[in-house]
Each structure stands twice: as structure tokens, then as C-alpha cells.
Scaffold this active site. Structure first.
Site, PDB file in Angstrom:
ATOM      1  N   LYS A 192      -0.070   4.346  -0.238  1.00  0.00           N
ATOM      2  CA  LYS A 192      -0.710   5.528   0.355  1.00  0.00           C
ATOM      3  C   LYS A 192      -0.426   6.742  -0.538  1.00  0.00           C
ATOM      4  CE  LYS A 192      -0.347   3.244   4.798  1.00  0.00           C
ATOM      5  NZ  LYS A 192      -0.141   3.332   6.254  1.00  0.00           N
TER       6      LYS A 192
ATOM      7  N   GLU B 268      -5.233  -4.870  11.114  1.00  0.00           N
ATOM      8  CA  GLU B 268      -4.178  -3.878  11.301  1.00  0.00           C
ATOM      9  C   GLU B 268      -4.415  -3.116  12.604  1.00  0.00           C
ATOM     10  OE1 GLU B 268      -2.346  -2.245   7.310  1.00  0.00           O
ATOM     11  OE2 GLU B 268      -4.381  -1.509   7.571  1.00  0.00           O
TER      12      GLU B 268
ATOM     13  N   GLY C  16       2.848   2.227  11.034  1.00  0.00           N
ATOM     14  CA  GLY C  16       3.845   3.268  10.849  1.00  0.00           C
ATOM     15  C   GLY C  16       4.620   3.648  12.101  1.00  0.00           C
TER      16      GLY C  16
ATOM     17  N   SER D   5       3.312  -2.160  10.709  1.00  0.00           N
ATOM     18  CA  SER D   5       4.767  -2.210  10.891  1.00  0.00           C
ATOM     19  C   SER D   5       5.365  -3.547  10.451  1.00  0.00           C
ATOM     20  CB  SER D   5       5.135  -1.900  12.348  1.00  0.00           C
ATOM     21  OG  SER D   5       4.866  -0.544  12.648  1.00  0.00           O
TER      22      SER D   5
ATOM     23  N   HIS E  58      -9.691   0.897   5.663  1.00  0.00           N
ATOM     24  CA  HIS E  58      -8.375   1.132   6.253  1.00  0.00           C
ATOM     25  C   HIS E  58      -8.483   2.138   7.391  1.00  0.00           C
ATOM     26  CE1 HIS E  58      -4.169   2.332   6.681  1.00  0.00           C
ATOM     27  NE2 HIS E  58      -3.850   1.226   6.037  1.00  0.00           N
TER      28      HIS E  58
ATOM     29  N   ASN F 126       0.850  -1.189   0.000  1.00  0.00           N
ATOM     30  CA  ASN F 126       0.000   0.000   0.000  1.00  0.00           C
ATOM     31  C   ASN F 126       0.885   1.239   0.000  1.00  0.00           C
ATOM     32  OD1 ASN F 126      -1.986   1.922   0.322  1.00  0.00           O
ATOM     33  ND2 ASN F 126      -2.426   1.410   2.456  1.00  0.00           N
TER      34      ASN F 126
END
Length: 236
Positions: A8, A157, A163, A193, A88, A6
Site C-alpha cells: 500500500k 477480502e 487491517g 488480517s 481492491h 501489498n
């Protein structure tokens, strides 16, 4: 295994083309049987995929219309896109999408026959409130979602791990995925992560069918390394 990258709001069209050339070459040269999906920004959807699927990070649940700033089905059809991320955490917590909006989006794209990677996860304060509170929170993210949809992929997630460099323990991932497995037979991905150093051990866990990778997937070589790790697990 299913491996998703992904991007982003990262990479230009030129950078995405270069990235895809590396990944597709690696997949082809190594006879990779795992499913590899890349989610570039909208501006880089002009890629003609060969052995790597291209998906969108988001779309509005209409064919077309007066929805400023959105991309709709008509535009996705132009690029042959049939894979989408829905739910998400950044869409939920930054953009402010409600569960009702997310469920409506899910229903629309399911009706269009899309492969849907549906994301769920909890923020840190919910996790720290205890297991029952956490599972109640996660279960609410399935309201209005057809867990029997044949082209569904569920991605867990934890919001606090995205992140941040932090990840749950392997035992925690296995435990949560076991509870998700009791809800659906859909493939289950882990995200949050994921990086070269831990991707292999995460993908080897029970009820983990792949990974959804964010910032660590921006390096084509690193993502290829993760694909190679998945292939090793498959061969073993």
C-alpha cells in the site's frame, strides 16, 4: 501456493530494496516453489527481481496520456511490470472506483497479457444482512470480468477484516471460497488480517490457493515465515 505482499502506501525505495534482499535470499536459499509477488509503492518499482515477482497496486488503463497523478502502461513497461492488483476494496470504497471503471481496467490489462489479481469482498453491513445479500453483492463485483481469463487470480477480502485484526472463521472462508470455485477455476487467495499466526491454517483450507497480505507483510521476516508455512503445506 501464491503469496502476495501489498505494501500500500508504505516503505521507501531504500526500505523496499532491503526488504526484497531478505525475501529473495530466503526464497533462493530454501528452494521455494511457491509463487511470491510483492506490490511496492510506485516509487520503488526500480527493483530487478530474480525469484520474486513485482506487481503494481494500481494503474490507469491507457498506454500514456493526459491523466494527472496516474501511472500508465508505458511506465510499467519501462520496469518490466506484468502483474497488477485490480478491484481492491480501498480502491472501491476510499478512491471511489465504480464497477464499470474496474471492469474497463480489467479488460485493458487483460488485453496486455497481465497477471491480474482481482479483489472482491463485502463490508460488514452487507455480511450481517445475510448470506444471499452477501453473495449478490459479491457477484456484482464480477460484472464485466472474464472469469475464464487464463492469467486471472481471484482474491477474496472481506472489507471488514482488512487491517482490523478480525477474520472470518475458517469454516466461513472455506464456504465462501467453495462458492467462488463454482464460478471460476482461477486460483483463489484469501486476504484480510492475514498474519503469521493464522496464515498457515488459512492456506491449508480447501479452495484456498494462497494469501494476499497487507500490513503483516511489511516485515520481511514475517512474510518469509508465511512463505515457509506455505512450503510446509506443499510438502505435506
Amino acid at each position: 501456493m501464491i503469496l502476495c505482499a501489498n505494501f500500500k502506501a508504505n516503505k521507501t525505495r531504500q526500505e523496499t530494496r532491503a526488504y526484497m534482499a531478505v525475501v529473495e535470499s530466503f526464497v533462493s536459499a530454501n528452494d521455494i516453489n511457491d509463487t511470491v509477488i510483492v506490490f511496492p509503492p510506485f516509487t520503488a518499482l526500480d527493483h530487478d527481481p530474480r525469484n520474486v515477482l513485482i506487481g503494481v497496486q494500481n494503474a490507469y488503463p491507457v498506454k500514456n496520456g493526459a491523466f494527472t497523478g496516474e501511472i500508465a502502461l508505458e511506465q510499467l513497461e519501462e520496469f518490466g511490470i506484468k502483474t497488477i492488483l485490480i478491484g481492491h476494496s480501498e480502491r472501491r470504497h476510499i478512491i471511489g472506483e465504480t464497477q464499470e471503471q474496474i471492469a474497463a481496467k480489467f479488460r485493458f490489462f487483460a488485453e496486455q497479457g497481465f497477471v491480474i489479481i482481482y479483489c472482491v469482498g463485502e463490508p460488514l453491513e452487507i455480511r450481517e444482512a445475510g448470506h444471499d445479500v452477501m453473495m449478490t453483492y459479491i457477484n456484482r463485483q464480477f460484472e464485466g470480468i472474464d472469469l475464464t481469463y487464463p492469467d486471472l487470480i481471484v482474491a477474496y477480502e472481506p472489507v471488514w477484516a482488512i487491517g482490523t485484526g478480525l477474520t472470518p472463521s475458517n469454516g466461513d472462508i472455506e464456504s465462501l471460497h467453495a462458492e467462488l470455485r463454482a464460478k471460476t477455476s482461477a486460483p483463489l487467495l484469501y486476504g484480510g488480517s492475514v498474519k503469521v499466526e493464522n496464515a498457515g491454517e488459512i492456506m491449508a483450507l480447501d479452495n484456498v490457493d494462497g494469501v494476499l497480505v497487507g500490513s503483516a507483510s511489511l516485515s520481511a521476516n514475517d512474510f518469509c515465515d508465511m512463505i515457509a508455512q506455505a512450503a510446509e503445506i506443499y510438502q505435506s
